[in-house]
Every structure is written in C-alpha cells, then in structure tokens.
Design an enzyme around this catalytic site. Structure first.
Site, PDB file in Angstrom:
ATOM      1  N   THR A  28       0.342   4.486  -2.707  1.00 41.57           N
ATOM      2  CA  THR A  28       0.151   5.615  -2.160  1.00 41.57           C
ATOM      3  C   THR A  28       1.220   6.674  -3.045  1.00 41.57           C
ATOM      4  OG1 THR A  28       1.514   5.621  -0.286  1.00 41.57           O
ATOM      5  CG2 THR A  28      -0.900   5.120  -0.049  1.00 41.57           C
ATOM      6  N   PHE A  69       0.579  -1.068  -0.014  1.00 36.20           N
ATOM      7  CA  PHE A  69      -0.029   0.061   0.010  1.00 36.20           C
ATOM      8  C   PHE A  69       0.972   1.205   0.081  1.00 36.20           C
ATOM      9  CE2 PHE A  69      -2.994   3.070   2.018  1.00 36.20           C
ATOM     10  CZ  PHE A  69      -3.889   3.163   0.864  1.00 36.20           C
ATOM     11  N   TYR A  70       1.873   1.125   0.638  1.00 35.90           N
ATOM     12  CA  TYR A  70       2.952   2.339   0.543  1.00 35.90           C
ATOM     13  C   TYR A  70       3.277   2.628  -0.865  1.00 35.90           C
ATOM     14  CZ  TYR A  70       7.492   4.464   0.465  1.00 35.90           C
ATOM     15  OH  TYR A  70       8.726   5.509   0.289  1.00 35.90           O
ATOM     16  N   ALA A  71       3.804   1.527  -1.600  1.00 33.40           N
ATOM     17  CA  ALA A  71       3.993   1.880  -3.023  1.00 33.40           C
ATOM     18  C   ALA A  71       2.845   2.346  -3.645  1.00 33.40           C
ATOM     19  CB  ALA A  71       4.544   0.309  -3.664  1.00 33.40           C
TER      20      ALA A  71
END
Length: 332
Positions: free
Chosen positions: A156, A152-154
C-alpha cells in the site's frame, strides 16, 4: 507565517513533527481520527501537549471521509501539507488488510485530490523502508527498484508513492515522499518492538525475538526524523536534480530516505534496553515472522545533500530517552 496541515498529528511521528513545526513558528492544523488501533488515551495525551500551543488546532476527522476532510482543508488553506496518517504495522497488515486500503489508499487519494484542488505549495507524505522488500543490496538508495514488497502494508505504501507521482505529473504538485527506517523514541506506539520489549522486561515476562535474534535494523530516533521532515519542507522539488537525486524526469516529485545510515544488531538494541532498565530480559527466540525482512540500512546521502542534515542519534542515547519517558508516563 507558514500554515502547515499535518495528518495523523496525534500519532507517534505526527506528534513529534507537529511539535517541531510549532517550535519553528508555524501555524499547524492537526487532522486525526483518534482510531482505536492502539490505546486512544496515548493519542489524547499527545494531543493535549500540542493543544497547549496557541498556534495549534486539531480537527477530529478521518482522511477517508472526503466531505469532512475537505471542509477543514478548505477552511485552513495550508501552504504545506505533511501527510503522516496511515494504518501502520507489517504484521497487522496480514491479519487486517482491509484497514490498510481505507487509511493508506483511499486516505492518500483524498490528500492528493485536495492538494490538486487547492494548489498546495508542497505536499510531503510518509512512505516506509518496507517498500524495498526483497532488495538485499544495502544501503538502500532511493533509485533502487521497489517492485518486490513482502507485506501488504509495504504494497500500500508503494502504491501511494506511484499515486503521488501521477498527481505530481498531471497537476504539477511539488511532492516529496520520505521513507522511514525503524523509528523509535518517546511517545512511541505500543505495537512497536521497543515498547513491547520494555513492557515485557519490566513485567518479568518473556519477550519474543524473531529470526532467533539474527536481525539488523537502521534504527532512527524520532526527533532526528521530525527534524529531517521539517527541513525537507524547504526542499521543494523542481526541475533541477542534485547529485544522486531521485527527482522524476517528468514531474516535481522525489523520494527521500530518512534513516540513520548505520546498522544495529537487534541483540545489541535489546542490550541497550536492558542497561537502561537495569534488568535482564527473558528471551524467547522465534523464527522469522511472515512479511518481515532480516536487515535494513538507509543511504542518507540524498537527504544530506538536500538539507545539510542527517540523523545521528545512536541507540545508546535514544533508547534511554525512551525509557525515561516510558517510566515517567506510566508511573501510575
């Protein structure tokens, strides 16, 4: 004299970037909320170093607080904005995805909106090599598709690139997004591998090594990264592409990798830490973690074309520099 607003100035990369800007004669306003994602004392220590410089001031506000953030932006009137504030960490994004929405998506929207309102001369913003996701064709180049994020970091960060492109197109804001590759060095974050490995080895505790050590990374020394960011402030996207450019055909927008352009085996990296400490690690081999990737490698060709510069510090030099800082900073 150039006026530069740096979000996340008390963070690892923000601190080094602000330091280099000050060395070059810029007037810098740091914006940071000193969050407790990791020990705020480390952020305060970085900020203390910056605050010794007469051309540096800090605003203790969150970028997702539009009223407070907008007020300090309007008062400072920056020529250039370097947006580094973010909720970082692939693994933490699995446990606390909501914090990534506030910092990365809403915060970046506020940056873009304020850049529109104030006609910013050049907006630069941090992305990550994690946007390459499931790609396996290396070295990664800026023109590859980035539609397969594994965390999910990637996701965003990829979303902020798309948001940035839309604003660059609609409002003609010259915008550069740079993608980081496994940054390390002095003043690093406690959640980063180098920091955790060093702490564990010194304490005589096992260190967790994922994918049974079969990992390769494009390790990028933080001072090289900061140098590249500062040089990119002068490479303002226009309408004329250069060779191998990622420049949009419809907007003054490009993405640029900032990486060393070479792969290092994780076990070799750990070996450099052991040599610098003079102590062997107790190795706890583990399977691959969810959201992680086995390998990364940057093409730095576009960065070199735009700036004449590419990162070059090898881990054999960068790791001992971190160890020297760590031992001095945590001596007591």
């Amino acid at each position: 004299m150039t006026r530069v607003l740096v979000t996340g100035s008390a963070g690892f990369i923000g601190f080094h970037t602000a330091s280099k800007l000050l060395q070059r004669g810029a007037t810098v306003l740091g914006v940071d909320n000193f969050s407790d994602y990791y020990d705020p004392a480390l952020k305060e220590a970085r900020n203390d170093v910056l605050s010794n410089h007469p051309n540096f001031k800090v605003a203790r506000v969150s970028i997702d607080d539009m009223a407070a953030f907008g007020a300090v932006w309007a008062e400072f009137r920056p020529d250039v904005v370097i947006h580094l504030a973010a909720q970082a960490g692939v693994r933490h994004s699995i446990d606390a995805p909501e914090s990534y929405v506030a910092a990365n998506l809403i915060g970046t929207f506020n940056v873009l909106e304020l850049a529109r309102r104030h006609a910013t001369g050049h907006l630069l913003a941090a992305s990550t090599s994690s946007v390459y996701g499931a790609n396996t064709d290396m070295p990664f180049t800026e023109t590859q598709r980035t539609a397969t994020p594994l965390s999910f970091y990637a996701a965003t960060k990829g979303a902020t690139e798309l948001m940035g492109h839309s604003y660059a197109h609609l409002y003609k804001i010259p915008t550069t997004f740079f993608r980081f590759f496994t940054v390390y060095g002095p003043w690093g974050r406690p959640d980063m591998a180098l920091f955790k490995f060093t702490r564990g080895i010194l304490a005589g505790e096992p260190i967790d090594i994922y994918n049974n050590g079969r990992m390769v990374r494009d390790f990028t020394y933080v001072d090289d990264l900061a140098e590249a960011i500062v040089k990119l402030t002068e490479a303002v996207p226009g309408t004329a592409p250069v060779e191998g450019d990622s420049l949009s055909p419809v907007a003054p927008f490009r993405t640029v990798n900032i990486g060393a352009g070479q792969q290092t085996q994780l076990m070799d990296y750990i070996g450099e830490i052991e040599r610098a400490l003079g102590k062997q690690a107790i190795r706890n081999f583990m399977p691959m973690q969810q959201g992680d990737v086995p390998a990364t490698e940057a093409s730095s060709a576009l960065l070199k074309t735009l700036t004449g510069y590419a990162p070059s510090t090898p881990p054999s030099e960068g790791v001992p520099a971190f160890i020297d800082w760590y031992l001095a900073h945590y001596r007591n």
